[in-house]
Design a protein around this motif. Structure first.
Motif, PDB file in Angstrom:
ATOM      1  N   GLN A   1       0.758  -1.231  -0.019  1.00  0.00           N
ATOM      2  CA  GLN A   1       0.008  -0.112  -0.152  1.00  0.00           C
ATOM      3  C   GLN A   1       0.862   1.029  -0.152  1.00  0.00           C
ATOM      4  N   VAL A   2       0.446   2.321  -0.704  1.00  0.00           N
ATOM      5  CA  VAL A   2       1.057   3.398  -0.678  1.00  0.00           C
ATOM      6  C   VAL A   2       1.338   4.123   0.448  1.00  0.00           C
ATOM      7  N   GLN A   3       2.471   4.773   1.049  1.00  0.00           N
ATOM      8  CA  GLN A   3       2.455   5.425   1.973  1.00  0.00           C
ATOM      9  C   GLN A   3       2.856   6.846   1.818  1.00  0.00           C
ATOM     10  N   LEU A   4       2.664   7.661   2.720  1.00  0.00           N
ATOM     11  CA  LEU A   4       2.779   9.117   2.370  1.00  0.00           C
ATOM     12  C   LEU A   4       3.651   9.814   3.414  1.00  0.00           C
ATOM     13  N   VAL A   5       4.681  10.766   3.316  1.00  0.00           N
ATOM     14  CA  VAL A   5       5.400  11.346   4.048  1.00  0.00           C
ATOM     15  C   VAL A   5       5.465  12.694   3.918  1.00  0.00           C
ATOM     16  N   GLU A   6       4.713  13.621   4.689  1.00  0.00           N
ATOM     17  CA  GLU A   6       5.006  15.025   4.471  1.00  0.00           C
ATOM     18  C   GLU A   6       6.056  15.644   5.224  1.00  0.00           C
ATOM     19  N   SER A   7       6.560  16.761   4.538  1.00  0.00           N
ATOM     20  CA  SER A   7       7.875  17.588   5.129  1.00  0.00           C
ATOM     21  C   SER A   7       7.835  19.025   4.588  1.00  0.00           C
ATOM     22  N   GLY A   8       8.558  19.928   5.401  1.00  0.00           N
ATOM     23  CA  GLY A   8       8.629  21.182   4.632  1.00  0.00           C
ATOM     24  C   GLY A   8       8.164  22.135   5.639  1.00  0.00           C
ATOM     25  N   GLY A   9       7.456  21.763   6.763  1.00  0.00           N
ATOM     26  CA  GLY A   9       6.825  22.600   7.531  1.00  0.00           C
ATOM     27  C   GLY A   9       7.811  23.599   8.181  1.00  0.00           C
ATOM     28  N   SER A  21       6.495  19.159   0.968  1.00  0.00           N
ATOM     29  CA  SER A  21       6.503  18.270   0.097  1.00  0.00           C
ATOM     30  C   SER A  21       5.743  16.962   0.454  1.00  0.00           C
ATOM     31  N   CYS A  22       5.418  16.071  -0.530  1.00  0.00           N
ATOM     32  CA  CYS A  22       4.797  14.975  -0.001  1.00  0.00           C
ATOM     33  C   CYS A  22       5.247  13.755  -0.847  1.00  0.00           C
ATOM     34  N   VAL A  23       6.144  12.780  -0.172  1.00  0.00           N
ATOM     35  CA  VAL A  23       6.756  11.789  -0.971  1.00  0.00           C
ATOM     36  C   VAL A  23       5.879  10.465  -0.776  1.00  0.00           C
ATOM     37  N   ALA A  24       5.608   9.992  -2.003  1.00  0.00           N
ATOM     38  CA  ALA A  24       4.744   8.571  -1.715  1.00  0.00           C
ATOM     39  C   ALA A  24       5.668   7.355  -1.985  1.00  0.00           C
ATOM     40  N   SER A  25       5.352   6.222  -1.420  1.00  0.00           N
ATOM     41  CA  SER A  25       6.044   5.154  -1.502  1.00  0.00           C
ATOM     42  C   SER A  25       5.123   4.361  -2.728  1.00  0.00           C
ATOM     43  N   GLY A  26       5.721   3.223  -3.362  1.00  0.00           N
ATOM     44  CA  GLY A  26       4.855   2.449  -4.207  1.00  0.00           C
ATOM     45  C   GLY A  26       5.176   3.219  -5.649  1.00  0.00           C
ATOM     46  N   ARG A  27       4.692   2.275  -6.471  1.00  0.00           N
ATOM     47  CA  ARG A  27       4.725   2.431  -8.014  1.00  0.00           C
ATOM     48  C   ARG A  27       3.568   3.071  -8.549  1.00  0.00           C
ATOM     49  N   PRO A 104     -15.046  13.375  -8.018  1.00  0.00           N
ATOM     50  CA  PRO A 104     -14.811  13.848  -6.638  1.00  0.00           C
ATOM     51  C   PRO A 104     -13.456  13.342  -6.044  1.00  0.00           C
ATOM     52  N   PHE A 105     -12.780  14.068  -5.331  1.00  0.00           N
ATOM     53  CA  PHE A 105     -11.686  13.972  -4.574  1.00  0.00           C
ATOM     54  C   PHE A 105     -12.237  13.066  -3.480  1.00  0.00           C
ATOM     55  N   GLU A 106     -11.775  11.958  -3.352  1.00  0.00           N
ATOM     56  CA  GLU A 106     -11.958  11.236  -1.944  1.00  0.00           C
ATOM     57  C   GLU A 106     -10.895  10.484  -1.639  1.00  0.00           C
ATOM     58  N   PRO A 107     -10.399  11.017  -0.546  1.00  0.00           N
ATOM     59  CA  PRO A 107      -8.975  10.523  -0.067  1.00  0.00           C
ATOM     60  C   PRO A 107      -9.274   9.084   0.577  1.00  0.00           C
ATOM     61  N   PHE A 108      -8.211   8.282   0.014  1.00  0.00           N
ATOM     62  CA  PHE A 108      -8.441   6.859   0.293  1.00  0.00           C
ATOM     63  C   PHE A 108      -7.045   6.181   1.303  1.00  0.00           C
ATOM     64  N   LEU A 109      -6.193   6.831   1.286  1.00  0.00           N
ATOM     65  CA  LEU A 109      -5.058   6.193   2.137  1.00  0.00           C
ATOM     66  C   LEU A 109      -5.165   6.532   3.696  1.00  0.00           C
ATOM     67  N   PRO A 110      -4.318   5.778   4.567  1.00  0.00           N
ATOM     68  CA  PRO A 110      -4.112   6.345   5.865  1.00  0.00           C
ATOM     69  C   PRO A 110      -3.402   7.582   6.065  1.00  0.00           C
ATOM     70  N   TRP A 111      -3.920   8.572   6.754  1.00  0.00           N
ATOM     71  CA  TRP A 111      -3.486  10.060   6.988  1.00  0.00           C
ATOM     72  C   TRP A 111      -2.080   9.851   7.717  1.00  0.00           C
ATOM     73  N   GLY A 112      -1.081  10.371   6.961  1.00  0.00           N
ATOM     74  CA  GLY A 112       0.364  10.373   7.596  1.00  0.00           C
ATOM     75  C   GLY A 112       0.241  11.305   8.878  1.00  0.00           C
ATOM     76  N   GLN A 113       1.532  11.538   9.165  1.00  0.00           N
ATOM     77  CA  GLN A 113       1.875  12.427  10.575  1.00  0.00           C
ATOM     78  C   GLN A 113       1.528  13.801  10.168  1.00  0.00           C
ATOM     79  N   GLY A 114       1.786  14.270   8.899  1.00  0.00           N
ATOM     80  CA  GLY A 114       1.433  15.808   8.557  1.00  0.00           C
ATOM     81  C   GLY A 114       2.846  16.617   8.784  1.00  0.00           C
ATOM     82  N   THR A 115       2.973  17.790   8.508  1.00  0.00           N
ATOM     83  CA  THR A 115       3.536  18.603   8.920  1.00  0.00           C
ATOM     84  C   THR A 115       3.235  19.854   9.268  1.00  0.00           C
ATOM     85  N   GLN A 116       3.556  20.370  10.516  1.00  0.00           N
ATOM     86  CA  GLN A 116       3.165  21.385  10.991  1.00  0.00           C
ATOM     87  C   GLN A 116       3.607  22.744  10.494  1.00  0.00           C
TER      88      GLN A 116
END
Length: 121
Positions: A1-9, A21-27, A104-116
């Motif tokens: 499953q794709v995982q998301l990592v946010e950064s840059g805050g 930036s948000c980097v996603a794993s997976g193809r 419609p944009f319906e988010p479907f992945l688990p939410w990451g930790q976010g960036t403050q």
């Protein structure tokens, strides 16, 4: 499953800029629409911006139009949010997510930790 990592805050003064930036794993990244959301303390998570898989269509929340720009680089599995002319009311935790279709944009992945993002007046 794709995982998301946010950064840059970070902490910035009003009128300043940040690029998230948000980097996603997976193809499968290039197949998905991507979006940014934010959640301020005591408030519901809200939509900020979205971009389709080919990066030729995007949508921006009226509260940030003209100040924020969404983009993506499918070769790097990354979606960006350029934030200019920041205001204290932009202070929030920012999250990215994916959708199988753009509208419609319906988010479907688990939410990451976010960036403050904190904007001081």
């Amino acid at each position: 499953q794709v995982q998301l990592v946010e950064s840059g805050g970070g902490l910035v003064q009003a009128g300043g800029s940040l690029r998230l930036s948000c980097v996603a794993s997976g193809r499968a990244f290039s197949n998905y629409a991507m979006g940014w959301f934010r959640q301020a303390p005591g408030k519901e998570r809200e939509f900020v911006a979205s971009i389709n898989s080919r990066a030729d269509i995007n949508d921006i929340n009226n509260a940030v139009v003209g100040r924020f720009t969404i983009s993506r680089d499918n070769a790097k599995n990354t979606v960006y949010l350029q934030m200019d002319s920041l205001k204290p009311e932009d202070t929030a935790v920012y999250y990215c997510n994916a959708a199988r279709i753009y509208d419609p944009f319906e988010p479907f992945l688990p939410w990451g930790q976010g960036t403050q993002v904190t904007v001081s007046s």
